[in-house]
Design an enzyme around this catalytic site. Structure first.
Site, short mmCIF file in Angstrom:
data_model
loop_
_atom_site.label_atom_id
_atom_site.label_comp_id
_atom_site.label_asym_id
_atom_site.label_seq_id
_atom_site.Cartn_x
_atom_site.Cartn_y
_atom_site.Cartn_z
N GLY A 19 5.68 8.45 1.06
CA GLY A 19 6.58 8.24 2.20
C GLY A 19 7.49 7.04 1.95
N HIS A 20 6.90 5.92 1.49
CA HIS A 20 7.72 4.75 1.16
C HIS A 20 8.71 5.09 0.04
CE1 HIS A 20 4.00 2.62 2.68
NE2 HIS A 20 4.93 2.03 3.38
N GLN A 75 9.12 2.00 16.51
CA GLN A 75 9.56 0.83 15.74
C GLN A 75 11.05 0.93 15.42
OE1 GLN A 75 7.36 -1.38 12.49
NE2 GLN A 75 8.51 0.05 11.21
N GLY A 105 10.75 4.65 8.13
CA GLY A 105 10.17 5.99 8.28
C GLY A 105 10.04 6.37 9.75
N GLU A 106 10.32 7.65 10.03
CA GLU A 106 10.26 8.13 11.42
C GLU A 106 8.85 8.25 11.97
OE1 GLU A 106 12.69 11.67 11.74
OE2 GLU A 106 14.13 10.54 12.95
N ASP A 109 6.96 5.85 12.39
CA ASP A 109 6.96 4.75 13.36
C ASP A 109 8.19 4.89 14.25
OD1 ASP A 109 4.60 3.26 12.38
OD2 ASP A 109 5.79 3.15 10.55
N ARG A 114 -2.73 3.60 6.04
CA ARG A 114 -4.07 3.53 6.62
C ARG A 114 -4.94 4.71 6.21
NH1 ARG A 114 -1.29 0.75 10.89
NH2 ARG A 114 -2.42 -1.16 11.38
N ALA A 121 0.86 -1.19 0.00
CA ALA A 121 0.00 0.00 0.00
C ALA A 121 0.90 1.24 0.00
CB ALA A 121 -0.96 -0.01 1.18
O1 PAF Z 1 6.64 -0.48 9.15
C1 PAF Z 1 6.19 -1.46 8.52
O2 PAF Z 1 5.63 -1.32 7.44
C2 PAF Z 1 6.32 -2.85 9.12
O3 PAF Z 1 6.21 -2.81 10.50
C3 PAF Z 1 7.61 -3.57 8.69
C4 PAF Z 1 8.84 -2.86 9.21
C5 PAF Z 1 7.67 -3.67 7.18
C6 PAF Z 1 7.62 -4.98 9.27
O4 PAF Z 1 6.54 -5.73 8.83
#
Ligand code: PAF
Length: 281
Positions: free
Chosen positions: A36-37, A153, A147-148, A150, A187, A32
């Site tokens: 950003g990606h 994460q 990405g920051e 998250d 999302r 998706a």
């Molecule tokens: O940030 C995400 O999209 C997910 O948490 C990741 C790092 C791809 C792990 O499934």
């Protein structure tokens, strides 16, 4: 651009690249894809000879089955975006490929995994560590890009890399925002028109809170953000915490750290949105 579905193929292609002395950069995603990606892919292609992107909606990091079910899946569109962005390999495994048997590993990252997202999404970060550790083992990247948005994460992944003594540099890339300030997220497509119109209030309030800070206690800033957002009927703040950017522990006073970040999760209708704002660095 090659689309690969098996670990064996992935390893074979990357072995050849490495034999040719190519450096390998990696962008793990759940698809998706949005701008950003693509900014991560851009950083990856700029700094590495080869760019690998994975697209895998990882079931072990979803604590809510409905969230997993409704997570947007747009593979053809994603591939169409990745090719012109300069991606060389896209790894799109099936669930059975990544989990031929249940992954029973339990990671212990201490406080950084217990607060905020960790407290509200039990098991989430364990699932993230499971999948990212597998992906790192198969791709063996020199550099990996996250990405920051998250924020927590990234702290988890850095801790995982340290614990597992993996040889990969972790890069944190800035949040990309829509013109109205909303942090880009896969999302966002689930927001109704009305929710989409209201959602930029999150970023606007975080930004306004920076001007509100001078002379205010940390708790007053928290109250300002939470009250402003909860006054909007479509929104419900799940948490807003102002934390030390390294330890992720809550701060009560601005003098407690030289790196202070406010992390927020807000339900906009049924859609769970996260964002963050740096107050001090
Ligand atoms: O940030 C995400 O999209 C997910 O948490 C990741 C790092 C791809 C792990 O499934």
């Amino acid at each position: 651009m090659k689309v690969i579905h098996t670990i064996a193929d992935l390893k074979n292609y990357l072995l050849k690249e490495r034999q040719n002395k190519k450096s390998v950069g990696f962008v793990p995603t759940m698809g998706a894809l949005h701008a950003g990606h693509l900014s991560l892919v851009h950083a990856c292609t700029k700094e590495n000879d080869i760019c690998v992107v994975s697209i895998f909606v990882n079931p072990t990091q979803f604590n809510d089955p409905r969230d997993l079910e409704t997570y947007p899946r747009t593979l053809n569109k994603d591939l169409a975006l990745l090719e012109p962005a300069g991606c060389d390999y896209v790894f799109v495994p099936r669930v059975e490929e990544m989990y031929p048997e249940p992954d029973t590993r339990v990671f212990d990252f201490g406080t950084i995994a217990e607060v905020m997202e960790g407290a509200h999404r039990p098991g989430h970060f364990n699932g993230v560590a499971q999948i990212v550790s597998k992906l790192f083992t198969f791709v063996e990247p020199d550099d990996a890009y996250f990405g920051e948005k998250d924020f927590q994460q990234i702290a988890i992944i850095r801790a995982m890399v340290r614990q597992l003594q993996m040889n990969v540099r972790i890069h944190a890339c800035p949040i990309l925002r829509e013109p109205d300030g909303l942090a880009m997220s896969s999302r966002n497509v689930r927001l109704s028109d009305e929710q989409r119109q209201k959602a930029p209030l999150i970023a606007r309030t975080l930004k306004e809170s920076i001007n509100f800070v001078p002379g205010k206690k940390v708790q007053e800033v928290i109250d300002f953000v939470v009250t402003t957002l909860n006054e909007e009927p479509v929104m419900r703040v799940e948490y807003f915490e102002i934390v030390d950017g390294y330890s992720l522990e809550s701060v009560r006073d601005w003098s407690e750290s030289d790196y202070i970040v406010g992390c927020i999760t807000v339900y906009c209708g049924e859609v769970r949105l996260i964002d963050n704002m740096t107050y001090k660095r």
